[in-house]
Scaffold this motif. Structure first.
Motif, PDB file in Angstrom:
ATOM      1  N   LEU A 168       5.454  -3.364  -9.302  1.00 21.40           N
ATOM      2  CA  LEU A 168       6.543  -3.937  -8.662  1.00 21.40           C
ATOM      3  C   LEU A 168       6.969  -3.182  -7.254  1.00 21.40           C
ATOM      4  N   THR A 169       7.277  -3.719  -6.208  1.00 14.74           N
ATOM      5  CA  THR A 169       7.898  -3.032  -5.070  1.00 14.74           C
ATOM      6  C   THR A 169       8.911  -3.583  -4.550  1.00 14.74           C
ATOM      7  N   PHE A 170       9.817  -2.795  -3.819  1.00 13.44           N
ATOM      8  CA  PHE A 170      11.352  -3.335  -3.424  1.00 13.44           C
ATOM      9  C   PHE A 170      11.491  -3.123  -2.191  1.00 13.44           C
ATOM     10  N   LYS A 171      11.672  -3.685  -1.092  1.00 13.80           N
ATOM     11  CA  LYS A 171      11.618  -3.143   0.198  1.00 13.80           C
ATOM     12  C   LYS A 171      13.191  -3.169   0.596  1.00 13.80           C
ATOM     13  N   HIS A 172      13.263  -2.051   1.453  1.00 11.73           N
ATOM     14  CA  HIS A 172      14.734  -1.699   2.068  1.00 11.73           C
ATOM     15  C   HIS A 172      15.706  -1.548   1.007  1.00 11.73           C
ATOM     16  N   GLY A 173      15.301  -0.983  -0.114  1.00 13.63           N
ATOM     17  CA  GLY A 173      16.393  -1.075  -1.372  1.00 13.63           C
ATOM     18  C   GLY A 173      17.081  -1.980  -1.826  1.00 13.63           C
ATOM     19  N   ILE A 174      16.525  -3.339  -1.443  1.00 14.44           N
ATOM     20  CA  ILE A 174      17.256  -4.445  -1.996  1.00 14.44           C
ATOM     21  C   ILE A 174      16.316  -5.017  -3.286  1.00 14.44           C
ATOM     22  N   LYS A 175      16.991  -5.379  -4.445  1.00 11.69           N
ATOM     23  CA  LYS A 175      16.164  -5.811  -5.522  1.00 11.69           C
ATOM     24  C   LYS A 175      15.551  -7.276  -5.381  1.00 11.69           C
ATOM     25  N   ARG A 176      14.714  -7.149  -4.534  1.00 11.69           N
ATOM     26  CA  ARG A 176      13.905  -8.454  -4.408  1.00 11.69           C
ATOM     27  C   ARG A 176      12.559  -8.119  -4.746  1.00 11.69           C
ATOM     28  N   PRO A 177      11.670  -8.687  -5.724  1.00 11.90           N
ATOM     29  CA  PRO A 177      10.323  -8.056  -6.343  1.00 11.90           C
ATOM     30  C   PRO A 177       9.341  -8.677  -5.444  1.00 11.90           C
ATOM     31  N   TYR A 178       8.386  -7.837  -5.046  1.00 17.25           N
ATOM     32  CA  TYR A 178       6.922  -7.995  -4.440  1.00 17.25           C
ATOM     33  C   TYR A 178       5.857  -7.442  -5.385  1.00 17.25           C
ATOM     34  N   ILE A 179       4.725  -8.173  -5.403  1.00 14.77           N
ATOM     35  CA  ILE A 179       3.665  -7.825  -6.374  1.00 14.77           C
ATOM     36  C   ILE A 179       2.367  -8.157  -5.404  1.00 14.77           C
ATOM     37  N   ASN A 180       1.243  -7.753  -5.555  1.00 13.61           N
ATOM     38  CA  ASN A 180      -0.295  -7.980  -4.905  1.00 13.61           C
ATOM     39  C   ASN A 180      -0.822  -9.015  -5.748  1.00 13.61           C
ATOM     40  N   ILE A 181      -1.347  -9.745  -4.809  1.00 16.98           N
ATOM     41  CA  ILE A 181      -2.147 -11.007  -5.382  1.00 16.98           C
ATOM     42  C   ILE A 181      -3.432 -10.969  -4.458  1.00 16.98           C
ATOM     43  N   HIS A 182      -4.627 -11.615  -5.076  1.00 20.05           N
ATOM     44  CA  HIS A 182      -5.804 -11.777  -4.306  1.00 20.05           C
ATOM     45  C   HIS A 182      -6.376 -13.275  -4.083  1.00 20.05           C
ATOM     46  N   TYR A 183      -6.884 -13.346  -2.945  1.00 18.57           N
ATOM     47  CA  TYR A 183      -7.432 -14.709  -2.836  1.00 18.57           C
ATOM     48  C   TYR A 183      -8.889 -14.813  -2.895  1.00 18.57           C
ATOM     49  N   SER A 184      -9.674 -15.873  -3.721  1.00 16.74           N
ATOM     50  CA  SER A 184     -10.934 -16.053  -4.000  1.00 16.74           C
ATOM     51  C   SER A 184     -11.469 -14.805  -4.380  1.00 16.74           C
ATOM     52  N   GLU A 185     -12.574 -14.317  -3.921  1.00 19.46           N
ATOM     53  CA  GLU A 185     -13.305 -13.313  -4.139  1.00 19.46           C
ATOM     54  C   GLU A 185     -12.853 -11.987  -3.352  1.00 19.46           C
ATOM     55  N   SER A 186     -11.775 -12.046  -2.686  1.00 21.37           N
ATOM     56  CA  SER A 186     -11.588 -11.019  -1.532  1.00 21.37           C
ATOM     57  C   SER A 186     -10.765  -9.824  -2.536  1.00 21.37           C
ATOM     58  N   THR A 187     -11.295  -8.386  -2.001  1.00 18.33           N
ATOM     59  CA  THR A 187     -10.980  -7.206  -2.723  1.00 18.33           C
ATOM     60  C   THR A 187      -9.351  -6.895  -2.057  1.00 18.33           C
ATOM     61  N   SER A 188      -9.103  -7.486  -0.890  1.00 16.75           N
ATOM     62  CA  SER A 188      -7.769  -6.819  -0.348  1.00 16.75           C
ATOM     63  C   SER A 188      -6.813  -7.892  -0.923  1.00 16.75           C
ATOM     64  N   ALA A 189      -5.492  -7.460  -0.993  1.00 15.60           N
ATOM     65  CA  ALA A 189      -4.554  -7.979  -1.362  1.00 15.60           C
ATOM     66  C   ALA A 189      -3.411  -8.373  -0.361  1.00 15.60           C
TER      67      ALA A 189
END
Length: 395
Positions: free
Chosen positions: A168-189
């Motif tokens: 989980l990551t939070f941006k600008h010190g605010i408690k809003r949760p970000y996660i990585n997802i992947h599309y189809s067979e892509s290795t980039s997130a």
């Protein structure tokens, strides 16, 4: 003091210490009301109970009415942005105590803003929004099917095993949760906001992400199913002001080790160019937000259907048949474009209230093995007994 009395006092002190530690580590299970994918808590202020909508994409908010009821003073302002890019200067106050079941937060900073009333069709007035910062340094498990939130001091105190933690990551010190997802067979997130305020969406795709998927040939223009113009959706501060958006077929969405197949998603112009993982995921499994170690877990329900492709052989919109597959069983039963779907497995669709309609997961419903459909046609009633094809043979 004699030795026996002294020893008894020491034993009682040790027992009290370990009992206190045990009580602190016992998870708290809090019931909540569910409206489709949305969570509504009974929150208490000075002994009075109010409806708060749980929104991981927003901070904690109370209505101007509550501010006036409890005579709260403004202590300043801050600049707020909703996910449509609208901004406004919002006053803030300090709430002496906000209680949720056995949990309590004192002297909590809250924004003063009128919450969206998205549940009026179920006669529920929303008095405030509960943000994720209320559970800071806790572990929370969300089980939508049980209507329960479990709060623990560490994930080891939960009675389930979870695999594949997602950072989980939070941006600008605010408690809003970000996660990585992947599309189809892509290795980039793509780093997406997990936002339970996106009420019914599994995914709301940013136009920036769509252009990246097209550029990287992860999807192509054939996956763009429709073009939509000027949405009327509302964020906390203002309306969606995009000019052109799209409905897009995503062949596969990877979240941790779970694969979601064939969701059809809407795009929007994200102010921070990020897509949104919405509350739709709550219907598919248990979510754990470990705010001690800043990781996210998703554990699908054993019987959850993660393929969003409809197996039925006709397509409807607002109850009217738009398309019937050639030579399909529906076609052979006499179902035609323009017919009106009235009943599905005994449910009279046109007599359902909007609130009742929102309580059903229609993706799960249409994945039942047998469904009896009743249509209204110009020649009278048509009954179609649908049987799901065998997944191994397709027949």
């Amino acid at each position: 003091m004699n030795k026996k009395l002294f020893g008894a006092i020491i034993l009682m002190a040790i027992a009290a210490f370990f009992y206190s530690k045990y009580v602190r580590n016992v998870p708290v299970v809090i019931p909540f009301e569910v409206i489709r994918h949305s969570i509504i808590f009974d929150m208490e202020i000075e002994g009075e109970t109010y409806n708060f909508f749980f929104d991981t994409g927003a901070g904690t908010i109370i209505s101007p009415e509550l501010k006036d009821i409890y005579g709260l003073d403004s202590i300043g302002n801050y600049q707020m942005a909703d996910f449509y890019g609208n901004t406004a200067t919002i006053p803030i106050s300090t709430l002496p105590e906000l209680r949720l079941n056995q949990l309590s937060k004192k002297n909590m900073e809250v924004a003063i803003l009128r919450p969206l009333q998205n549940f009026q069709f179920c006669d529920i007035k929303i008095d405030g929004i509960l943000g994720l910062e209320y559970f800071d340094s806790k572990v929370i498990k969300i089980d939508l099917r049980k209507g329960e939130l479990t709060v623990a001091s560490a994930i080891s105190f939960l009675d389930e095993d979870f695999i594949s933690p997602i950072p989980l990551t939070f941006k600008h010190g605010i408690k809003r949760p970000y996660i990585n997802i992947h599309y189809s067979e892509s290795t980039s997130a793509e780093n997406v906001l997990f936002d339970t305020g996106a009420l019914n969406d599994l995914l709301r795709l940013s136009n920036t992400a769509l252009q990246t998927l097209l550029k990287d040939s992860i999807i192509n223009t054939k996956h763009i199913m429709d073009t939509t113009f000027i949405h009327e959706n509302k964020g906390l501060i203002g309306t969606q002001n995009d000019s052109i958006n799209y409905r897009v077929h995503i062949p596969k969405l990877q979240i941790g080790e779970s694969e979601f197949l064939n969701p059809v998603v809407n795009t929007f112009d994200s102010w921070n160019e990020n897509s949104i993982l919405g509350a739709g995921i709550l219907a598919k499994g248990v979510i754990v937000l470990d705010l001690v170690n800043d990781v996210f877990y998703f554990k699908p329900y054993p019987d959850a259907i993660l393929d969003y492709g409809s197996p039925v052989d006709f397509l409807t919109s607002n109850g009217r048949v738009l398309h019937v597959k050639d030579s399909s069983n529906a076609y052979k039963a006499g179902v035609k474009k323009g017919h009106i779907l009235r009943v599905a497995n005994g449910i009279k669709l046109d007599s359902m209230s909007l609130c009742e309609h929102q309580t059903i997961d229609w993706i799960e419903f249409y994945n039942q093995k047998n469904i009896q459909f009743v249509f209204e046609s110009e020649d009278g009633e048509i009954v179609y007994n649908y049987e799901a094809p065998d997944p191994t043979t397709g027949m």
